[in-house]
Design an enzyme around this catalytic site. Structure first.
Site, PDB file in Angstrom:
ATOM      1  N   GLY A  37     -30.350  61.413 -32.238  1.00 38.64           N
ATOM      2  CA  GLY A  37     -31.035  60.649 -31.159  1.00 38.64           C
ATOM      3  C   GLY A  37     -31.647  60.780 -29.991  1.00 38.64           C
ATOM      4  O   GLY A  37     -31.472  61.138 -28.863  1.00 38.64           O
ATOM      5  N   ASN A  62     -30.379  67.016 -38.505  1.00 43.13           N
ATOM      6  CA  ASN A  62     -29.625  65.874 -37.254  1.00 43.13           C
ATOM      7  C   ASN A  62     -29.892  66.770 -35.940  1.00 43.13           C
ATOM      8  O   ASN A  62     -30.731  66.118 -34.596  1.00 43.13           O
ATOM      9  CB  ASN A  62     -28.259  65.815 -37.015  1.00 43.13           C
ATOM     10  CG  ASN A  62     -27.985  64.775 -38.209  1.00 43.13           C
ATOM     11  OD1 ASN A  62     -26.686  64.313 -38.142  1.00 43.13           O
ATOM     12  ND2 ASN A  62     -28.736  63.809 -38.800  1.00 43.13           N
ATOM     13  N   LEU A  63     -30.132  68.302 -36.742  1.00 43.03           N
ATOM     14  CA  LEU A  63     -30.627  69.434 -34.576  1.00 43.03           C
ATOM     15  C   LEU A  63     -31.122  69.552 -34.648  1.00 43.03           C
ATOM     16  O   LEU A  63     -31.556  69.654 -32.957  1.00 43.03           O
ATOM     17  CB  LEU A  63     -29.574  70.336 -35.080  1.00 43.03           C
ATOM     18  CG  LEU A  63     -28.382  70.146 -36.225  1.00 43.03           C
ATOM     19  CD1 LEU A  63     -27.912  72.227 -36.074  1.00 43.03           C
ATOM     20  CD2 LEU A  63     -27.180  70.121 -35.006  1.00 43.03           C
ATOM     21  N   GLN A  64     -32.768  69.155 -35.070  1.00 43.25           N
ATOM     22  CA  GLN A  64     -33.885  68.818 -34.485  1.00 43.25           C
ATOM     23  C   GLN A  64     -34.294  68.569 -33.486  1.00 43.25           C
ATOM     24  O   GLN A  64     -35.107  68.211 -32.832  1.00 43.25           O
ATOM     25  CB  GLN A  64     -34.978  68.411 -35.851  1.00 43.25           C
ATOM     26  CG  GLN A  64     -36.369  68.338 -34.902  1.00 43.25           C
ATOM     27  CD  GLN A  64     -36.545  67.154 -35.126  1.00 43.25           C
ATOM     28  OE1 GLN A  64     -35.908  66.213 -35.518  1.00 43.25           O
ATOM     29  NE2 GLN A  64     -37.881  66.108 -35.335  1.00 43.25           N
ATOM     30  N   LYS A  78     -19.647  63.062 -36.003  1.00 40.82           N
ATOM     31  CA  LYS A  78     -20.718  63.036 -34.372  1.00 40.82           C
ATOM     32  C   LYS A  78     -19.445  62.771 -33.420  1.00 40.82           C
ATOM     33  O   LYS A  78     -19.825  63.469 -31.997  1.00 40.82           O
ATOM     34  CB  LYS A  78     -21.527  62.418 -34.717  1.00 40.82           C
ATOM     35  CG  LYS A  78     -22.673  62.322 -35.574  1.00 40.82           C
ATOM     36  CD  LYS A  78     -23.990  61.733 -35.412  1.00 40.82           C
ATOM     37  CE  LYS A  78     -25.079  62.271 -36.896  1.00 40.82           C
ATOM     38  NZ  LYS A  78     -25.970  61.457 -36.516  1.00 40.82           N
ATOM     39  N   CYS A  81     -34.537  38.055 -25.089  1.00 42.15           N
ATOM     40  CA  CYS A  81     -33.614  40.081 -26.175  1.00 42.15           C
ATOM     41  C   CYS A  81     -34.630  39.950 -27.194  1.00 42.15           C
ATOM     42  O   CYS A  81     -35.585  39.331 -27.257  1.00 42.15           O
ATOM     43  CB  CYS A  81     -32.168  38.327 -26.604  1.00 42.15           C
ATOM     44  SG  CYS A  81     -32.766  37.881 -27.842  1.00 42.15           S
ATOM     45  N   CYS A  92     -37.975  56.316 -45.338  1.00 46.23           N
ATOM     46  CA  CYS A  92     -37.843  57.070 -44.785  1.00 46.23           C
ATOM     47  C   CYS A  92     -38.417  59.112 -44.748  1.00 46.23           C
ATOM     48  O   CYS A  92     -38.524  58.982 -43.723  1.00 46.23           O
ATOM     49  CB  CYS A  92     -36.205  57.568 -44.316  1.00 46.23           C
ATOM     50  SG  CYS A  92     -35.085  55.912 -44.707  1.00 46.23           S
ATOM     51  N   CYS A 111     -36.160  31.174 -30.571  1.00 46.59           N
ATOM     52  CA  CYS A 111     -35.188  32.684 -30.596  1.00 46.59           C
ATOM     53  C   CYS A 111     -34.016  32.040 -31.373  1.00 46.59           C
ATOM     54  O   CYS A 111     -33.336  31.316 -31.150  1.00 46.59           O
ATOM     55  CB  CYS A 111     -34.986  33.188 -29.425  1.00 46.59           C
ATOM     56  SG  CYS A 111     -33.620  34.573 -29.862  1.00 46.59           S
ATOM     57  N   CYS A 142     -31.278  33.357 -28.815  1.00 52.43           N
ATOM     58  CA  CYS A 142     -30.856  32.958 -27.442  1.00 52.43           C
ATOM     59  C   CYS A 142     -31.447  31.279 -26.905  1.00 52.43           C
ATOM     60  O   CYS A 142     -31.216  31.166 -26.244  1.00 52.43           O
ATOM     61  CB  CYS A 142     -30.531  33.369 -26.693  1.00 52.43           C
ATOM     62  SG  CYS A 142     -32.193  34.358 -26.729  1.00 52.43           S
TER      63      CYS A 142
END
Lengths: 70, 272
Positions: free
Chosen positions: B40, B69-71, B85, B170, B187, B244, B247
């Protein structure tokens, strides 16, 4: 007290920790939120011990993983 | 690099920009951008970067094109369902612009292949679709010293930031570690407005082009949050976080490793 939460002026009860603020703001998945107060990231393990104060600027930053998998 | 007549014509709308010119176009043609994920976010990015004449585009993706995926994954068409892909996306890049060399990596980025893949590129674009992968891209770019554009999308919102390792805040400065698996929305609940991926991926491509051209102000030390329902962009400033784990002043992550995938990550069926 008055806070700015994600740039919006918001009235909340006095004497709140970040953890309590998340609950008060009805954040459904607090584990999915990073919190920045006045431009500094607060460690997740310190959410209960860190107070927010009048006029603090608080950002809730949400994890976004996706691509929107099926 | 001298441009051919045809290139001068093809890139005329770039070249006419005083900030770009023939010299800038030459920089684009000499540049190498790696896209991790040809989905996407990656779709609009790879199409625009190919059109812009980015000389080498690397595509890392171990998935095959799926009907769902095509949406939003506009580099792939109905006829591509079932194809790798990277192959589908590479074909579109070449069709748009034969100047572009496309290198395909039909695999997922992992701790054991990331640094080897990244080393040949100038800029990395994170178009992955899981927390584990996003943290891996951030870590790998840190260790490889490669600037990258991060983006994430969910439902009607997206966010993106650009990171120059060693210089700017970061991804882990803001998001220390992947959320616990039980916090990740399933999901099937998540979903995403297709065009949102396009908007965020196009912003990432703009950052890659700006980086290559050395133009303007990159989206560093800022998280740009886009809300498609309110149609607002919000810039949230942040700075390097001394705590962090990647970093900061005393980092706990000192070698590249894979993060455990979140609970909802699906194991892909092996390709037939």
């Amino acid at each position: 007290m008055k806070l700015k939460i994600n740039e919006a002026a918001t009235e909340v009860p006095d004497d709140l920790s970040i953890a309590e603020l998340l609950a008060h703001q009805k954040v459904k998945m607090p584990d999915m939120v990073s919190v920045q107060v006045n431009g500094a990231i607060v460690d997740r393990s310190a959410f209960s011990a860190t107070p927010v104060r009048e006029n603090d600027s608080v950002d809730f930053l949400y994890f976004m993983g996706g691509g929107g998998k099926k | 690099m001298s441009l051919t007549e045809q290139q001068i014509e093809r890139y005329s709308r770039h070249i006419i920009l005083p900030e770009v010119g023939g010299r800038g176009q030459g920089k684009l043609l000499a540049s190498r951008v790696l896209l991790v994920g040809a989905g996407g976010l990656g779709s609009p990015a790879l199409l625009y970067l190919a059109a812009a004449g980015v000389g080498t585009i690397g595509l890392v993706d171990g998935d095959v094109v799926d009907l769902t995926n095509l949406q939003r994954q506009i580099a792939h068409t109905t006829a591509d369902v079932g194809r790798d892909k990277v192959e589908s996306a590479a074909e579109k890049c070449r069709a748009i612009n034969p100047d572009v060399k496309v290198r395909m990596y039909p695999e997922h980025l992992r701790a054991d292949n990331a640094l080897d893949i990244l080393k040949d590129y100038d800029f990395v674009l994170d178009g992955t679709d899981s927390f584990a992968a996003k943290f891996l891209v951030a870590d790998a770019c840190h260790f490889a010293g490669k600037p990258y554009s991060h983006a994430g999308i969910l439902r009607f919102e997206g966010q993106t930031m650009t990171v120059i390792p060693g210089q700017t805040g970061c991804y882990r400065c803001l998001f220390r570690e992947p959320p616990p698996p039980n916090a990740v929305p399933s999901c099937s609940q998540a979903g995403v407005l297709g065009v949102l991926a396009g908007i965020m991926g196009a912003i990432q491509a703009a950052e890659a082009a700006k980086y290559v051209l050395g133009l303007g102000e990159l989206l560093t030390n800022r998280l740009l949050v886009f809300d498609a329902l309110k149609m607002t962009f919000r810039n949230i400033g942040f700075s390097r976080n001394p705590a962090c784990p990647l970093c900061g002043n005393s980092p706990s992550i000192v070698t590249l490793r894979d993060e455990a995938p979140p609970a909802c990550a699906r194991t892909r069926e092996p390709k037939p």
